[in-house]
Each structure stands twice: as C-alpha cells, then as structure tokens.
Motif scaffolding. Structure first.
Motif, PDB file in Angstrom:
ATOM      1  N   ARG A 136      51.751  55.483  14.180  1.00  0.00           N
ATOM      2  CA  ARG A 136      52.013  56.434  13.101  1.00  0.00           C
ATOM      3  C   ARG A 136      53.487  56.854  13.158  1.00  0.00           C
ATOM      4  N   HIS A 137      53.917  57.391  14.301  1.00  0.00           N
ATOM      5  CA  HIS A 137      55.334  57.628  14.539  1.00  0.00           C
ATOM      6  C   HIS A 137      55.888  56.428  15.306  1.00  0.00           C
ATOM      7  N   ILE A 138      57.143  56.089  15.037  1.00  0.00           N
ATOM      8  CA  ILE A 138      57.780  54.961  15.717  1.00  0.00           C
ATOM      9  C   ILE A 138      59.023  55.438  16.470  1.00  0.00           C
ATOM     10  N   HIS A 139      59.552  54.592  17.310  1.00  0.00           N
ATOM     11  CA  HIS A 139      60.757  54.935  18.057  1.00  0.00           C
ATOM     12  C   HIS A 139      61.946  55.095  17.111  1.00  0.00           C
ATOM     13  N   ASP A 140      62.714  56.139  17.338  1.00  0.00           N
ATOM     14  CA  ASP A 140      63.953  56.370  16.596  1.00  0.00           C
ATOM     15  C   ASP A 140      65.103  56.270  17.591  1.00  0.00           C
ATOM     16  N   GLU A 141      65.789  55.132  17.567  1.00  0.00           N
ATOM     17  CA  GLU A 141      66.830  54.872  18.559  1.00  0.00           C
ATOM     18  C   GLU A 141      68.064  55.746  18.358  1.00  0.00           C
ATOM     19  N   LYS A 142      68.169  56.440  17.213  1.00  0.00           N
ATOM     20  CA  LYS A 142      69.339  57.269  16.932  1.00  0.00           C
ATOM     21  C   LYS A 142      69.131  58.721  17.334  1.00  0.00           C
ATOM     22  N   GLN A 143      67.940  59.045  17.831  1.00  0.00           N
ATOM     23  CA  GLN A 143      67.640  60.411  18.240  1.00  0.00           C
ATOM     24  C   GLN A 143      67.191  60.423  19.694  1.00  0.00           C
ATOM     25  N   GLY A 144      67.199  61.595  20.292  1.00  0.00           N
ATOM     26  CA  GLY A 144      66.758  61.735  21.667  1.00  0.00           C
ATOM     27  C   GLY A 144      67.193  63.079  22.196  1.00  0.00           C
ATOM     28  N   ILE A 145      67.124  63.257  23.497  1.00  0.00           N
ATOM     29  CA  ILE A 145      67.467  64.554  24.074  1.00  0.00           C
ATOM     30  C   ILE A 145      68.263  64.382  25.359  1.00  0.00           C
ATOM     31  N   TRP A 146      69.293  65.207  25.513  1.00  0.00           N
ATOM     32  CA  TRP A 146      70.004  65.393  26.774  1.00  0.00           C
ATOM     33  C   TRP A 146      70.004  66.893  27.020  1.00  0.00           C
ATOM     34  N   ALA A 147      69.550  67.334  28.147  1.00  0.00           N
ATOM     35  CA  ALA A 147      69.566  68.751  28.480  1.00  0.00           C
ATOM     36  C   ALA A 147      69.698  68.899  29.983  1.00  0.00           C
ATOM     37  N   GLY A 148      70.458  69.888  30.418  1.00  0.00           N
ATOM     38  CA  GLY A 148      70.634  70.069  31.850  1.00  0.00           C
ATOM     39  C   GLY A 148      71.064  71.474  32.197  1.00  0.00           C
ATOM     40  N   THR A 149      70.878  71.838  33.445  1.00  0.00           N
ATOM     41  CA  THR A 149      71.283  73.157  33.909  1.00  0.00           C
ATOM     42  C   THR A 149      72.768  73.204  34.238  1.00  0.00           C
ATOM     43  N   THR A 150      73.413  72.043  34.190  1.00  0.00           N
ATOM     44  CA  THR A 150      74.863  71.962  34.311  1.00  0.00           C
ATOM     45  C   THR A 150      75.343  70.900  33.330  1.00  0.00           C
ATOM     46  N   ASP A 151      76.607  70.867  33.039  1.00  0.00           N
ATOM     47  CA  ASP A 151      77.140  69.886  32.100  1.00  0.00           C
ATOM     48  C   ASP A 151      77.352  68.561  32.832  1.00  0.00           C
ATOM     49  N   PHE A 152      76.405  67.642  32.626  1.00  0.00           N
ATOM     50  CA  PHE A 152      76.504  66.347  33.282  1.00  0.00           C
ATOM     51  C   PHE A 152      77.468  65.408  32.556  1.00  0.00           C
ATOM     52  N   GLY A 153      77.878  65.766  31.338  1.00  0.00           N
ATOM     53  CA  GLY A 153      78.862  64.970  30.618  1.00  0.00           C
ATOM     54  C   GLY A 153      78.359  63.618  30.163  1.00  0.00           C
ATOM     55  N   LEU A 154      77.066  63.509  29.886  1.00  0.00           N
ATOM     56  CA  LEU A 154      76.498  62.225  29.473  1.00  0.00           C
ATOM     57  C   LEU A 154      76.825  61.924  28.014  1.00  0.00           C
ATOM     58  N   GLU A 155      77.132  60.664  27.737  1.00  0.00           N
ATOM     59  CA  GLU A 155      77.350  60.222  26.370  1.00  0.00           C
ATOM     60  C   GLU A 155      76.405  59.103  25.972  1.00  0.00           C
ATOM     61  N   THR A 156      76.069  58.217  26.910  1.00  0.00           N
ATOM     62  CA  THR A 156      75.134  57.128  26.637  1.00  0.00           C
ATOM     63  C   THR A 156      74.200  56.964  27.832  1.00  0.00           C
ATOM     64  N   HIS A 157      73.168  56.147  27.650  1.00  0.00           N
ATOM     65  CA  HIS A 157      72.246  55.857  28.743  1.00  0.00           C
ATOM     66  C   HIS A 157      72.961  55.227  29.942  1.00  0.00           C
ATOM     67  N   LEU A 158      74.038  54.511  29.693  1.00  0.00           N
ATOM     68  CA  LEU A 158      74.792  53.875  30.766  1.00  0.00           C
ATOM     69  C   LEU A 158      75.397  54.891  31.741  1.00  0.00           C
ATOM     70  N   ASP A 159      75.548  56.136  31.281  1.00  0.00           N
ATOM     71  CA  ASP A 159      76.202  57.152  32.106  1.00  0.00           C
ATOM     72  C   ASP A 159      75.270  57.787  33.123  1.00  0.00           C
ATOM     73  N   VAL A 160      73.951  57.636  32.950  1.00  0.00           N
ATOM     74  CA  VAL A 160      73.017  58.442  33.727  1.00  0.00           C
ATOM     75  C   VAL A 160      73.116  58.165  35.224  1.00  0.00           C
ATOM     76  N   THR A 161      72.910  56.909  35.636  1.00  0.00           N
ATOM     77  CA  THR A 161      72.941  56.605  37.073  1.00  0.00           C
ATOM     78  C   THR A 161      74.298  56.897  37.705  1.00  0.00           C
ATOM     79  N   PRO A 162      75.421  56.450  37.129  1.00  0.00           N
ATOM     80  CA  PRO A 162      76.716  56.789  37.746  1.00  0.00           C
ATOM     81  C   PRO A 162      76.947  58.296  37.860  1.00  0.00           C
ATOM     82  N   THR A 163      76.508  59.048  36.859  1.00  0.00           N
ATOM     83  CA  THR A 163      76.709  60.493  36.874  1.00  0.00           C
ATOM     84  C   THR A 163      75.871  61.162  37.962  1.00  0.00           C
ATOM     85  N   ILE A 164      74.619  60.724  38.101  1.00  0.00           N
ATOM     86  CA  ILE A 164      73.762  61.284  39.150  1.00  0.00           C
ATOM     87  C   ILE A 164      74.333  60.969  40.532  1.00  0.00           C
TER      88      ILE A 164
END
Length: 294
Positions: free
Chosen positions: A231-259
């Motif tokens: 009924r609902h499908i994936h929307d690749e242009k939407q999503g969520i980034w939220a954190g208790t500090t500014d992790f500075g993420l811009e793309t999925h590629l940033d997650v592991t290096p940032t952590i």
C-alpha cells in the motif's frame, strides 16, 4: 534506495559499487549491466496489472540473491569491541565479532553469534512475522498484531541482552513501521499506534542502556502509492536523521565513518572475509516474496 543497499552502505561506509549489494534480491555482478539498466529502470511501472514490474525486472536482470556471506567488508560493529548488532537487514549468517549479532531480515530463522546465546535469544524473539491472509485474499488483522507483538519481543530481547553484557555500542533496527505501512491504507489507526509505540520503545531502550548519545536514522521514507502487495512504498527521497548531538550526517555513506570518528577509531582496511555457511536460500527467497520484495 533499496533496503538491502541502504543498510549495507550505512553499516560499512562503502558505496553500492564497493560493497556490491544492489538490492535485497540482486548483487552488482556486472557493473555495466546495472548502469545500463539504471538508465531506464524508472521508466518501468511499479505496478503493471497488479504485478510489481520494477521489482520483477530488477530480480531477473541483477540475479544473485545476496546474503551476509557476499558482503566481504567490516560492518561498523566489527571496528568497535563489544558491540551489539540487532536485527540489521542482510546480517544472515552472522559473522564473528567479540560482541553479539542477532541476524536481521531475511534470515530463515533467528541466528545468533556467538552461537551459545542463540537458544536463549530464540526463546525471547521469534523474528520477522509472516504475512497472513483472510478468506478474501486481503491481509488478516492477525498480521498487524503479530507485528506489534514481535516489536515488543525485540525491545525486551535487547534489554535482556543488555542485562547480560554492558555493550560499548548498540545498533538496533526496528521494522514495525515499514512492515505496517506496506499493508495498511492512509489514515489507518494502527499507523498512529505504531508511531506512539516506537516513541515508547525508544524511551525504554534509552532508559535501559543510558547511552552518552543516541543516533536515530532510517534507510528510507514511505509514501502512499498502492501497487502489487504494498500500500505504501519506499520513498528514497525521504527519511530521518536525528541525534542528541550534531553528527553532521549528509548521506548514508557518512554513518559508519562518523560513528567511528565519535569513538576515536579510524576506518582502516575495510575488508573482512569470514567463513560462514549459508543455508535455506529457498526460505530466504520465500520470505522476500511473502513481504513483496519478489
């Protein structure tokens, strides 16, 4: 972005062209074929006479069904000692760490590394529920209740694991909202119920773990566009980034290096080719088909 691609990119810090997972149902075995296919992929209708044509085309053009055995690179929890990876997609079969990995969708069954924890985890967590249908071919309400029930098991199992070991790093995936939105229409009262449940679950885990910081992210958004089994499908242009500090993420590629940077760890040679045994590939495809990915 397909969930298989997204979660693999998020957890390795590598692009699709490096880790080679194109979709949950296909690998980048021939890059030039994928590049050529990508030029007209969006022209294929998502819903062709009730058939998810784009998914069908991707499956038959891309071919190989990926498993964790095909991902020959470190995940973020392989860089960080004593970490918990729980229900992250494409982590079956789990690869050795000095922490704990509970396999995610599409596992044939809940599989745990180290294996001496497997029985105790399986007693608490059933894994991905299967869709059930009513006599008219629609989705049985029991499936919705199964989703909420399994989500409760996930929270309780993570809390139980935390009681056994105080992990340095936790990577936990909840699929409740994704699975629910695939099968319900707009305005369904269970959508609000799911959001409230996720808020409660997040608070429960934070209270239990008491982390220094929290990062919440999604592999994609969702939008209402009925087609095939969804009924609902994936929307690749939407999503969520939220954190208790500014992790500075811009793309999925940033997650592991940032952590890793957060923990003061460098992303060294990412290759990691552990010996694993893949079983029940037919059941993996059956689970993907049951949820509409095939």
């Amino acid at each position: 972005m397909d969930s298989g691609t997204a979660w693999t990119t998020i957890t390795t810090g590598l692009s699709m062209w490096d880790h080679r997972v194109a979709t949950l149902t296909g690998m980048v075995e021939h890059p030039n074929v994928l590049r050529a296919f990508s030029k007209f992929d969006t022209l294929i209708p998502r819903n062709l006479f009730g058939v998810p044509a784009r998914i069908w085309a991707r499956k038959h053009i891309l071919g190989k069904q990926p498993t964790n055995d095909d991902i020959r690179y470190k995940r973020v929890w392989h860089y960080l000692p004593n970490s918990l990876s729980f229900a992250v997609p494409l982590t079956y079969p789990p690869k050795p760490t000095d922490g704990v990995t509970v396999s995610g969708f599409p596992s044939p069954s809940v599989t745990v590394q180290p294996d001496q924890l497997e029985k105790a985890v399986q007693q608490r967590y059933d894994g991905e529920p299967r869709r059930t249908h009513d006599s008219n071919g629609g989705f049985d309400e029991s499936y919705t209740e199964d989703l909420f029930s399994v989500h409760k098991q996930e929270v309780e199992t993570v809390c139980w694991l935390d009681g056994q070991t105080e992990f340095q790093f936790y990577f936990v995936v909840f699929t409740l909202l994704d699975r629910l939105l695939h099968v319900v229409d707009r305005g369904d009262e269970d959508i609000e119920r799911a959001y409230k449940r996720l808020d409660t679950s997040t608070r429960t885990l934070i209270d239990q773990i008491d982390p220094d910081d929290v990062l919440i992210l999604s592999d994609h958004g969702m939008r209402y566009a009925p087609r095939g089994k969804w009924r609902h499908i994936h929307d690749e242009k939407q999503g969520i980034w939220a954190g208790t500090t500014d992790f500075g993420l811009e793309t999925h590629l940033d997650v592991t290096p940032t952590i890793l940077d957060y923990y003061g760890v460098s992303m060294d040679d990412p290759t990691y080719d552990a010996e694993t045994v893949v079983e029940n590939t037919d059941e993996i495809e059956d689970r993907l088909s049951n949820l509409g990915y095939l």
